[in-house]
Design a protein around this motif. Structure first.
Motif, PDB file in Angstrom:
ATOM      1  N   SER A   6      32.925  33.452  36.369  1.00  0.00           N
ATOM      2  CA  SER A   6      33.954  31.935  36.442  1.00  0.00           C
ATOM      3  C   SER A   6      35.380  32.599  36.948  1.00  0.00           C
ATOM      4  O   SER A   6      36.374  32.035  36.935  1.00  0.00           O
ATOM      5  CB  SER A   6      33.916  31.516  35.761  1.00  0.00           C
ATOM      6  N   GLU A   7      35.829  34.104  36.604  1.00  0.00           N
ATOM      7  CA  GLU A   7      37.258  33.830  36.577  1.00  0.00           C
ATOM      8  C   GLU A   7      37.051  36.267  36.710  1.00  0.00           C
ATOM      9  O   GLU A   7      35.969  36.046  35.436  1.00  0.00           O
ATOM     10  CB  GLU A   7      37.664  34.375  35.139  1.00  0.00           C
ATOM     11  N   THR A   8      37.533  36.221  37.685  1.00  0.00           N
ATOM     12  CA  THR A   8      37.651  38.029  38.317  1.00  0.00           C
ATOM     13  C   THR A   8      39.034  38.414  37.677  1.00  0.00           C
ATOM     14  O   THR A   8      40.265  37.741  38.662  1.00  0.00           O
ATOM     15  CB  THR A   8      37.515  38.077  39.521  1.00  0.00           C
ATOM     16  N   THR A   9      39.307  39.425  36.759  1.00  0.00           N
ATOM     17  CA  THR A   9      41.345  40.221  36.948  1.00  0.00           C
ATOM     18  C   THR A   9      40.736  41.570  37.988  1.00  0.00           C
ATOM     19  O   THR A   9      39.812  42.346  36.979  1.00  0.00           O
ATOM     20  CB  THR A   9      41.502  39.405  35.361  1.00  0.00           C
ATOM     21  N   ILE A  10      40.898  41.392  38.320  1.00  0.00           N
ATOM     22  CA  ILE A  10      41.462  43.245  38.951  1.00  0.00           C
ATOM     23  C   ILE A  10      42.861  44.280  38.746  1.00  0.00           C
ATOM     24  O   ILE A  10      43.538  43.457  39.356  1.00  0.00           O
ATOM     25  CB  ILE A  10      40.742  43.210  40.703  1.00  0.00           C
ATOM     26  N   THR A  11      42.115  44.705  38.107  1.00  0.00           N
ATOM     27  CA  THR A  11      43.551  45.696  37.774  1.00  0.00           C
ATOM     28  C   THR A  11      43.749  47.216  38.755  1.00  0.00           C
ATOM     29  O   THR A  11      42.538  47.759  39.022  1.00  0.00           O
ATOM     30  CB  THR A  11      43.753  46.591  36.303  1.00  0.00           C
ATOM     31  N   ALA A  12      44.525  47.151  39.594  1.00  0.00           N
ATOM     32  CA  ALA A  12      44.135  48.726  40.719  1.00  0.00           C
ATOM     33  C   ALA A  12      44.322  50.066  39.905  1.00  0.00           C
ATOM     34  O   ALA A  12      45.049  50.005  39.019  1.00  0.00           O
ATOM     35  CB  ALA A  12      44.788  47.941  41.720  1.00  0.00           C
ATOM     36  N   GLY A  13      43.771  50.848  40.384  1.00  0.00           N
ATOM     37  CA  GLY A  13      43.294  52.162  40.099  1.00  0.00           C
ATOM     38  C   GLY A  13      44.227  53.418  41.180  1.00  0.00           C
ATOM     39  O   GLY A  13      44.322  52.730  42.212  1.00  0.00           O
ATOM     40  N   PRO A  14      44.356  54.108  40.868  1.00  0.00           N
ATOM     41  CA  PRO A  14      44.373  54.714  42.053  1.00  0.00           C
ATOM     42  C   PRO A  14      44.262  54.331  43.378  1.00  0.00           C
ATOM     43  O   PRO A  14      42.954  54.589  43.311  1.00  0.00           O
ATOM     44  CB  PRO A  14      43.923  57.055  41.667  1.00  0.00           C
ATOM     45  N   TYR A  15      45.116  55.316  44.474  1.00  0.00           N
ATOM     46  CA  TYR A  15      44.354  55.177  45.544  1.00  0.00           C
ATOM     47  C   TYR A  15      44.263  56.340  46.615  1.00  0.00           C
ATOM     48  O   TYR A  15      44.833  57.268  46.407  1.00  0.00           O
ATOM     49  CB  TYR A  15      45.202  54.083  46.765  1.00  0.00           C
TER      50      TYR A  15
END
Length: 169
Positions: free
Chosen positions: A152-161
């Motif tokens: 129902s909900e997705t929260t994405i915290t970016a890591g290193p690219y």
């Protein structure tokens, strides 16, 4: 009770384990084992749907009003997610993996999932012959509706690219 598969298996083995729905680790009481297995299968199916470009099957994974919080933008509803995935990934070869899956705050109808994730894709648009991997930590709110778990909900915290040349010059 704690279940664990050693993370020393390397990224390739972890990818295979993740795509089959096995988590590298999670904690649970035996009362929640069935729900945890079902939720891990949900995440595995989600990765397969994205990599196989079967975006119409997202209805089996996401609630109709699913909300997405990403580092640079937010969107809500499954229809918007389908459009976004089609626009960004339809012509790219992708591999989604999730490891270190932790399912917690489990009730009969809700749970929270925290996972480390990687999206690997071939950099076709820049013609450099590179594979790129985007790392992130993802928090999912999942609910059980009509007998099936859905996101129902997705929260994405970016890591290193990270970009690794496939072809050396």
């Amino acid at each position: 009770m704690h279940f664990s598969i050693p993370s020393l298996l390397g990224p390739f083995c972890l990818s295979l384990l993740a795509s089959t729905g096995l988590a590298t680790s999670y904690s649970a009481s035996t009362d929640n084992t069935e729900a945890i297995v079902e939720i891990n299968q949900l995440l595995s199916n989600y990765s397969h749907i994205l990599d196989d470009k079967k975006y119409s099957d997202l209805s089996y994974i996401l609630t109709e009003d699913a909300v997405f919080h990403l580092p640079n933008f937010n969107y809500s509803t499954r229809a918007i997610a389908e459009q976004r995935f089609s626009a960004e990934y339809l012509n790219k070869t992708t591999l989604h993996t999730s490891v270190n899956v932790v399912v917690y705050d489990i009730s009969t109808t809700t749970a929270t999932v925290l996972t480390d994730s990687a999206l690997t894709y071939f950099g076709q648009e820049n013609l450099t012959g590179q594979f790129f991997t985007d790392y992130s930590r993802i928090k999912y709110a999942v609910i059980k509706e009509n007998g099936s778990w859905r996101i129902s909900e997705t929260t994405i915290t970016a890591g290193p690219y990270v970009g690794n040349p496939a072809i050396s010059s």
